[in-house]
Design a protein around this motif. Structure first.
Motif, PDB file in Angstrom:
ATOM      1  N   TRP A 216       0.831  -1.206   0.000  1.00  0.00           N
ATOM      2  CA  TRP A 216       0.000   0.000   0.000  1.00  0.00           C
ATOM      3  C   TRP A 216       0.865   1.255   0.000  1.00  0.00           C
ATOM      4  O   TRP A 216       0.520   2.269  -0.612  1.00  0.00           O
ATOM      5  N   GLY A 232       3.270  11.897   5.069  1.00  0.00           N
ATOM      6  CA  GLY A 232       3.819  11.262   6.264  1.00  0.00           C
ATOM      7  C   GLY A 232       4.713  10.077   5.985  1.00  0.00           C
ATOM      8  O   GLY A 232       4.941   9.247   6.853  1.00  0.00           O
TER       9      GLY A 232
ATOM     10  N   GLU B  14      22.324  25.669  -0.575  1.00  0.00           N
ATOM     11  CA  GLU B  14      23.613  25.211  -0.104  1.00  0.00           C
ATOM     12  C   GLU B  14      24.203  26.278   0.812  1.00  0.00           C
ATOM     13  O   GLU B  14      23.825  27.439   0.738  1.00  0.00           O
ATOM     14  N   ASP B  49       7.766  24.687   1.352  1.00  0.00           N
ATOM     15  CA  ASP B  49       8.534  23.453   1.516  1.00  0.00           C
ATOM     16  C   ASP B  49       9.143  23.354   2.909  1.00  0.00           C
ATOM     17  O   ASP B  49       9.182  22.285   3.515  1.00  0.00           O
ATOM     18  N   LEU B  52       6.520  22.438   5.350  1.00  0.00           N
ATOM     19  CA  LEU B  52       6.157  21.026   5.215  1.00  0.00           C
ATOM     20  C   LEU B  52       7.263  20.088   5.686  1.00  0.00           C
ATOM     21  O   LEU B  52       7.050  18.890   5.832  1.00  0.00           O
ATOM     22  N   GLY B  53       8.466  20.623   5.886  1.00  0.00           N
ATOM     23  CA  GLY B  53       9.571  19.775   6.313  1.00  0.00           C
ATOM     24  C   GLY B  53      10.287  19.092   5.161  1.00  0.00           C
ATOM     25  O   GLY B  53      11.082  18.186   5.367  1.00  0.00           O
ATOM     26  N   VAL B  54      10.003  19.513   3.909  1.00  0.00           N
ATOM     27  CA  VAL B  54      10.728  18.958   2.770  1.00  0.00           C
ATOM     28  C   VAL B  54      12.164  19.467   2.801  1.00  0.00           C
ATOM     29  O   VAL B  54      13.116  18.736   2.562  1.00  0.00           O
ATOM     30  N   ALA B  74       8.725  12.836   9.437  1.00  0.00           N
ATOM     31  CA  ALA B  74       7.732  13.078   8.387  1.00  0.00           C
ATOM     32  C   ALA B  74       6.355  12.604   8.831  1.00  0.00           C
ATOM     33  O   ALA B  74       5.348  13.292   8.643  1.00  0.00           O
ATOM     34  N   GLY B  75       6.299  11.431   9.448  1.00  0.00           N
ATOM     35  CA  GLY B  75       5.021  10.874   9.870  1.00  0.00           C
ATOM     36  C   GLY B  75       4.333  11.727  10.919  1.00  0.00           C
ATOM     37  O   GLY B  75       3.105  11.764  11.011  1.00  0.00           O
ATOM     38  N   ALA B  78       3.076  15.126   9.287  1.00  0.00           N
ATOM     39  CA  ALA B  78       1.884  14.889   8.488  1.00  0.00           C
ATOM     40  C   ALA B  78       0.622  14.831   9.330  1.00  0.00           C
ATOM     41  O   ALA B  78      -0.477  14.845   8.795  1.00  0.00           O
ATOM     42  N   TYR B  83      -1.007  18.940   2.797  1.00  0.00           N
ATOM     43  CA  TYR B  83      -0.487  19.697   1.658  1.00  0.00           C
ATOM     44  C   TYR B  83      -1.380  19.489   0.441  1.00  0.00           C
ATOM     45  O   TYR B  83      -1.753  18.366   0.107  1.00  0.00           O
ATOM     46  N   PRO B  85      -1.073  20.233  -3.474  1.00  0.00           N
ATOM     47  CA  PRO B  85      -0.055  20.690  -4.438  1.00  0.00           C
ATOM     48  C   PRO B  85      -0.636  21.626  -5.480  1.00  0.00           C
ATOM     49  O   PRO B  85      -1.845  21.692  -5.678  1.00  0.00           O
ATOM     50  N   SER B  87       0.085  21.598  -8.896  1.00  0.00           N
ATOM     51  CA  SER B  87      -0.428  20.752  -9.974  1.00  0.00           C
ATOM     52  C   SER B  87       0.037  19.349  -9.655  1.00  0.00           C
ATOM     53  O   SER B  87       1.186  19.122  -9.323  1.00  0.00           O
ATOM     54  N   HIS B  88      -0.895  18.441  -9.740  1.00  0.00           N
ATOM     55  CA  HIS B  88      -0.563  17.067  -9.390  1.00  0.00           C
ATOM     56  C   HIS B  88      -0.455  16.273 -10.666  1.00  0.00           C
ATOM     57  O   HIS B  88      -1.367  16.246 -11.490  1.00  0.00           O
ATOM     58  N   ALA B 105      -2.070   7.848   5.447  1.00  0.00           N
ATOM     59  CA  ALA B 105      -0.763   7.165   5.528  1.00  0.00           C
ATOM     60  C   ALA B 105      -0.077   7.406   6.870  1.00  0.00           C
ATOM     61  O   ALA B 105       0.535   6.517   7.441  1.00  0.00           O
ATOM     62  N   ALA B 106      -0.212   8.639   7.383  1.00  0.00           N
ATOM     63  CA  ALA B 106       0.495   8.972   8.620  1.00  0.00           C
ATOM     64  C   ALA B 106      -0.060   8.186   9.809  1.00  0.00           C
ATOM     65  O   ALA B 106       0.581   8.090  10.850  1.00  0.00           O
TER      66      ALA B 106
END
Lengths: 335, 283, 371
Positions: A216, A232, B14, B49, B52-54, B74-75, B78, B83, B85, B87-88, B105-106
Motif C-alpha cells: 500500500w 507522512g 547550499e 517546503d 512542510l519539512g521537505v 515526516a510521519g 503529516a 499539503y 499541491p 499541480s498534481h 498514511a500517517a
C-alpha cells in the motif's frame, strides 16, 4: 464477493499451472502414469514405476515448473513495484541495472570458474546487487535520491555492465566458455534443480514478502516525493525497502534463470487492466499472473520443438499479441 | 494561541549560496488564512517546503502547535500539516477513494493498509468537498477542478490543524476557480482549519476577507516580507507597483448593504510602457 | 477481512512448498551419492574422449545420439549410420548422408544452440551420446545427461591429431575400433604422401592462400583443423598468426586485412561465396580475383576441409594438387574420391555425383527440406 473470487483465483491459478505442466513434455507419459508417479512419492506407495519416470516427473518437470512460477512471479512483482516507485509505466524489473549486472557476474564466473553452477549463481546475484547499489550511489544528490537521477543512474550502470558483458564475451574461450555465456544470457529454465530453487528461493522469498507487505505504501510513494513526504512517508526508508526487496526478488530470479525480458514490463500492465492500479491488489495479482505466464510459456517452449526454444523469444511472441488483444478488449482499461 | 509560528526563518539550498529568503517571521491563528503573494521565483514555494519539512531552515525555527518541526519526523509532521499541491501529475488511474485514503498514511503502519475506519474518514472528506458520488471513478478522468478538490479531500482526510496550499487555483477554468475558493471558505468556517496558501491572485484575498474569514496577506519581495496585514491595508496600488512592477487601479463597488466588492485591476506594466509596444498588444 | 488473511495464506503455502522442495533436495543429494551402487549388470567398455575423460560405454551400442554434426558423419563412415537416433538440425541437409541412410530423416533433433532438450533426447532412448566439448564442460548440460545415466563422449577438436582421436573414440564406443584405425591409417598415409612432395618445394615457390570458412571473411587461426591441413598441403595460410576479430567463437578478418595480405589463391567452402567474391567490387583489387584463382572446395559427406568436416585427407590432396599441379601430376583426385567413398562408406558414387562433389554443387540441401 467478487473480490473473494479474484483472490481465490489468484492463489489457485499458479498452482494449477504448475500441476498441469507435470503432464506436459516431449517424452510421452500417460496421464494415469504421471498421477501414479506423483501419488507414489507423496503417499509412499510402491507402484513399480521405472526410475526414469520418477526422475522425469519429480526431478525434471517439477523443479522446472516451480522455478518458472517463482521467477515469473518475482519479475512481475518487482516490475510492478518499480513502476509505482518511479511513477513510470515504462519501467521494468531491470531498471536499476539488475539484469545486466547479473549477466556480467555470470559471464565472469563462467570464465573464472569454468561454469561451476554455484559460482555462477553467487556471482550473478552479487553483481546484480552491486549494480543496484551503484545506481543508487550515482543517483544520490544532496543527501536525497530523486527518482529521475535514480533512473539515470540505472541507465548508466546498465550500459556499463552491458559493455562489460560484451568484453567478457570477447575474452572468453570461444569453444568452451562462450557458448555457455551466450546460452545463459538468453535465459532458460532448462537446468532447474531443487538446489537452485532453494538457493534462489531465499532472496526471492524475502523480496516478494517485503513487497507484498509494503504494497500500500507504494501507492503513496507513487504520488511523488513531495506529496508522499507531506502525507507522512519517510522517503529514505520506504523507498529503500522497495528498492531492496524488488532488487532481491529480481536478482534471485535472474541468477538462476538468466535474462528473461518482457515479463517484468508487461505482466504488471496486463494486471492493471484486469484488477486496476491499486497496488494492494496489483502486487499479488502480478505475482500470480507472472507465475502462470512464465510456466505456461515455458511449457510451450518445451513442447513446440524438439530442440528447446529460448524463453526470451517466446515471452515476447506469446505475450505481445495477448497484450494487444487485452488492450483492445478493455479499451485501454483506464489508461 | 497561534497554530503556526515562523520565527527569523532563513534558507538557502547550499551553505554558501545566496539566500532564498531571510529573517522571515509570522504567526497564523486557528481558523485563519495566511496568503503569500509575490512574483514567480520569489521563494513562496520554498517557504512552503520548509513549513512542510521537505527542506530545513538554515536559521530560525518553525513551530506547529508549539512543536519545532525540525524535531518531528515526516510521519509526525503529516499529522499537523497537510499539503495541497499546485499541480498534481496523475500517473496511474487510481480510484478517487484510493487517492483520498492515502491521506491516512500517517496513521497507518508501514506494512499495513488503511482500515475500515480510514475508509469512512475518506468518505467524509469527500462529502466535505462534495465529490462522494465520484469515489469509484479513476481520478485521471476528472476535470482539473475536480482533481484539485480530490487533493483537498486527501488533505482533509489527514485530519490536520493546518493545510498548506500551493496556488490551489492555478490552471483552473473560470467556474472551478470559484468552486475551489468556495470550498476553502466553507471548510475554514465549518472546521476551524488554518490555511497557509501561496497565490497569484490578489483578488482572492479580498474574496476571503469579504466572506468573513480572518485573512492575512504577506507580500514577499527581495527575500523579505514587504508588508504583512489584512488585504485592505496591504493590497494597494503602491505595493503592487513595488512587488510586480505593475500599475493597477483599485476598484470598489458595493455588493450588498454590508459588503463592498474590491478588485485590483492591472493597467500596464512599469517597464513596458513604450507606446508602440502597448499599441501592438492592444491591436 | 480477506485482505488480512490473504498474506497469511500465501505464507503458509510458501512454507509447505519450501518443505517439499527441501525434501526433494535432500533426496537429490542422496541419489547423487548412491549413483554408482545400482547393479551395473550391463557389460561396459572404457573409452577416453577428447577431454581425456574415461567414459564407461555399453559394450553393445544399438542407439546413438549424435549431438555434434561431425559425430554423425563419423558414425555413418563407420557403417553404423542406421543406429543414429538423434542429430543436430544441420545433418538433415547433407544430401549424400541422407541418401546412404534414409533413416536419418526420422531422427529427432533434441539439441539447439548447445542446449539439450532432455525429454526429447529420452524419447530416443540412446545408449551413448556424442557431444561438443562445450556441452561436456557445461555443468548444467552434463547434469541433464547424468540424471538419466546417459554416457556421453566429448568429440570436438581443433587439430588433426584431435580429429583423429575423436574418430577413434567414436569407433571404440561403437565397437568397431578397426574401422576407425583403418580410416586414420589412410588419413596419416595421405598426409605423408603430400608432405613428402611438398617438402621438395622451396619456400619461395609456396602459394599464399586465404581460406574462407562458410562466410567470405570468416577464416582460420593457428590452433584450428584448417590451420593444420592447409599447412600440410603446402599453402602459406595468410590469416594464421594474424590478429582476427572474434565473434561468438568464429574468427573474422577485416576486408582491409585481406587486401593487405593479397593472397595468390582464395579457397571457399560454401556455395555462392565464389560468386560473391568475384563480383564484389571491394574484392576486385585482389590478385587472386584478377587471376580468377578463387576456388570452391568440394562437398561430399561434409564440406572438405571444414572445421567439422570428415574428408580432411581428401581436402589436403585436393588443395596440394590445386596449388602445385606440376608436382602432383600422378594424383587423380577423382579416382581418389571415388575409392574413398567406396572404401569407407561402402558407397558407389556415380560419375555425375562425383562431378557434383568436386564442384561443390548440390550436396547441401536447403534449410528445412521436409523431405
Amino acid at each position: 464477493m467478487r473480490k473473494r473470487i479474484i483472490y481465490i483465483l489468484l492463489i489457485i491459478a499458479p498452482l494449477l499451472c504448475v500441476f498441469a505442466s507435470l503432464f506436459i513434455g516431449r517424452y510421452p507419459l500417460s496421464l494415469p502414469l504421471v498421477i501414479k508417479t506423483l501419488w507414489g512419492q507423496i503417499a509412499l506407495v510402491n507402484y513399480d514405476i521405472p526410475d526414469m519416470y520418477q526422475t522425469l516427473v519429480w526431478d525434471i518437470r517439477m523443479p522446472r515448473a516451480i522455478l518458472g512460477a517463482a521467477v515469473g512471479g518475482c519479475l512481475a512483482v518487482s516490475g510492478a513495484s518499480f513502476q509505482g516507485l518511479f511513477r513510470n509505466p515504462l519501467v521494468s524489473s531491470g531498471i536499476l541495472g539488475v539484469s545486466s549486472g547479473a549477466g556480467f557476474g555470470a559471464a565472469l564466473a563462467i570464465i573464472l570458474f569454468h561454469g561451476n553452477t554455484s559460482a555462477v549463481y553467487i556471482f550473478a546475484f552479487a553483481f546484480a546487487m552491486l549494480a543496484v547499489l551503484l545506481s543508487y550511489l550515482i543517483g544520490r544528490v544532496y543527501n536525497t535520491t530523486p527518482t529521475i537521477t535514480l533512473v539515470l543512474g540505472g541507465v548508466v550502470v546498465s550500459s556499463i555492465f552491458s559493455a562489460l558483458i560484451s568484453f567478457a564475451k570477447y575474452v572468453a574461450d570461444p569453444y568452451q566458455q562462450l557458448p555457455t555465456i551466450v546460452f545463459w544470457l538468453m535465459g532458460s529454465l532448462a537446468t532447474a534443480r531443487y538446489h537452485d530453487i532453494l538457493m534462489a528461493g531465499i532472496p526471492m522469498g524475502i523480496g516478494i514478502a517485503g513487497l507484498i507487505a509494503i504494497r500500500w505504501r507504494i501507492n503513496v510513494l507513487s504520488m511523488g516525493d513531495r506529496e508522499a513526504h507531506s502525507l507522512g512517508v519517510n522517503l529514505a526508508v520506504d523507498k529503500g525497502i522497495v528498492i531492496i526487496c524488488a532488487s532481491l526478488a529480481t536478482a534471485g530470479a535472474v541468477c538462476v534463470s538468466g535474462i528473461i525480458g518482457w515479463v517484468g514490463l508487461v505482466i504488471p500492465h496486463i494486471c492493471r487492466m484486469i484488477v486496476g492500479n491499486d497496488n494492494r491488489v496489483l502486487i499479488p495479482a502480478s505475482l500470480s499472473l507472472g507465475a502462470c505466464f512464465l510456466v505456461l510459456v515455458d511449457n510451450v517452449g518445451r513442447i513446440i520443438t524438439g530442440s528447446e526454444m529460448p524463453l526470451g523469444i517466446l515471452t515476447a511472441l506469446i505475450g505481445g499479441p495477448f497484450f494487444v488483444w487485452l488492450l483492445k478488449k478493455t479499451k485501454g482499461g483506464g489508461w | 494561541m497561534s497554530v503556526l509560528q515562523v520565527a527569523n526563518a532563513s534558507f538557502s539550498y547550499e551553505r554558501q549560496s545566496e539566500k532564498i529568503f531571510e529573517d522571515i517571521s509570522f504567526e497564523v491563528g486557528q481558523g485563519e488564512i495566511f496568503c503569500l503573494l509575490g512574483p514567480n521565483g520569489c521563494g513562496k514555494s520554498t517557504l512552503l517546503d520548509n513549513i512542510l519539512g521537505v527542506n530545513h531552515l538554515q536559521q530560525g525555527e518553525i513551530r506547529v502547535m508549539g512543536r519545532d518541526t525540525r524535531t518531528l519526523k515526516a510521519g509526525q509532521i503529516a499529522r499537523y500539516i497537510a499539503y495541497v499541491p499546485q499541480s498534481h501529475e496523475r500517473t496511474f488511474p487510481y480510484q478517487v477513494i484510493d487517492i483520498v485514503k492515502m491521506g491516512r498514511a500517517a496513521y497507518t503502519g508501514r506494512f499495513s493498509s488503511p482500515s475500515a475506519k480510514d475508509k469512512e474518514i475518506a468518505k467524509e472528506a469527500l462529502d466535505l468537498v462534495g465529490l462522494r458520488h465520484l469515489r469509484h471513478r479513476p481520478y485521471t478522468q476528472l476535470s482539473g477542478g475536480e482533481g484539485q478538490l480530490v487533493m483537498i479531500a486527501r488533505a482533509l482526510a489527514q485530519k490536520t490543524p493546518v493545510i498548506v496550499m500551493d496556488e490551489p487555483t492555478a490552471h483552473l477554468d473560470f467556474k472551478h476557480e470559484m468552486v475551489v475558493m468556495e470550498t476553502i471558505v466553507k471548510l475554514v468556517k465549518t472546521t476551524d482549519l488554518t490555511v497557509v496558501m501561496a497565490t497569484h491572485f490578489p483578488n482572492h484575498t479580498f474574496y476571503l476577507e469579504n466572506n468573513g474569514i480572518k485573512t492575512t496577506v504577506a507580500l514577499m519581495h527581495n527575500k523579505h516580507f514587504l508588508e504583512v496585514g489584512n488585504p485592505t491595508k496591504v493590497l494597494n496600488e503602491h505595493n503592487m507597483r513595488t512587488l510586480y512592477n505593475v500599475n493597477t487601479k483599485l476598484m470598489t463597488c458595493p455588493l450588498d448593504t454590508s459588503t463592498v466588492l474590491k478588485q485590483l485591476v492591472p493597467v500596464s506594466t512599469l517597464n513596458g510602457t513604450k507606446e508602440e509596444e502597448r499599441n501592438a498588444y492592444v491591436r | 477481512m480477506l485482505d488480512k488473511k490473504y498474506p497469511r495464506l500465501i505464507f503458509l503455502l510458501l512454507i509447505v512448498l519450501l518443505l517439499v522442495i527441501g525434501y526433494r533436495y535432500w533426496q537429490e543429494r542422496n541419489i547423487a551419492g548412491n549413483e554408482n551402487i545400482p547393479g551395473q549388470t550391463k557389460q561396459t567398455i572404457t573409452v577416453v574422449d577428447n577431454l581425456g575423460r574415461k567414459v564407461q560405454v555399453p559394450a553393445h551400442v544399438e542407439r546413438v545420439a549424435c549431438l555434434y554434426a561431425f559425430s554423425g558423419h563419423v558414425t555413418a563412415m563407420l557403417g553404423e549410420g542406421n543406429k543414429i537416433v538423434a542429430i543436430p538440425d544441420g545433418l538433415k541437409r547433407d544430401v549424400l548422408l541422407n541418401e546412404m541412410y534414409p533413416e536419418i530423416a526420422d531422427a529427432l533433433i533434441p539439441v539447439a544452440a548447445g542446449s539439450i532438450n532432455i525429454e526429447e533426447l529420452l524419447k530416443t532412448n540412446p545408449d551413448v551420446a556424442f557431444v561438443k566439448n562445450s556441452t561436456a564442460l557445461n555443468p548444467a548440460e552434463v547434469e541433464k545427461l547424468d540424471k538419466f545415466n546417459i554416457p556421453y563422449l566429448a568429440v570436438d577438436y581443433n587439430s588433426i591429431e584431435g580429429q583423429q582421436h575423436a574418430i577413434m573414440a567414436i569407433a571404440q564406443a561403437l565397437g568397431v575400433p578397426e574401422k576407425g584405425q583403418a580410416y586414420n591409417d589412410y588419413y596419416q598415409a595421405s598426409i605423408e604422401r603430400v608432405q613428402k612432395i611438398v617438402a621438395t618445394i622451396p619456400e619461395n615457390e609456396r602459394v599464399r592462400v586465404y581460406h574462407a570458412v562458410n562466410e567470405a571473411t570468416r577464416t582460420d587461426t593457428p590452433d584450428s583443423l584448417a590451420g593444420d591441413w592447409t599447412k600440410i598441403a603446402g599453402a602459406i595460410n595468410v590469416s594464421v598468426d594474424q590478429p582476427l576479430r572474434q565473434l561468438e567463437g568464429k574468427n573474422y578478418a577485416s576486408l582491409e586485412q585481406i587486401l593487405l595480405w593479397d593472397p595468390d589463391v582464395i579457397l571457399v567452402n560454401e556455395p555462392g561465396v565464389v560468386d560473391y567474391i568475384m563480383t564484389n567490387s571491394q574484392w576486385s583489387p585482389l590478385k587472386a580475383v584478377k587471376d580468377k584463382k578463387v576456388y570452391q572446395m568440394p562437398i561430399g559427406i561434409s564440406r572438405w576441409g571444414h572445421p567439422g568436416g570428415l574428408e580432411t585427407p581428401l581436402a589436403i590432396m585436393w588443395t596440394a594438387q590445386l596449388l602445385y599441379p606440376e608436382h602432383f601430376q600422378d594424383l587423380d583426385i577423382r579416382e581418389e574420391a571415388r575409392s574413398f567413398y567406396k572404401t569407407f562408406f561402402d558407397y558407389q558414387v556415380s560419375d555425375k555425383m562425383l562431378t557434383n562433389i568436386l564442384n561443390g554443387e548440390g550436396m547441401r540441401g536447403h534449410k528445412n527440406p521436409r523431405q
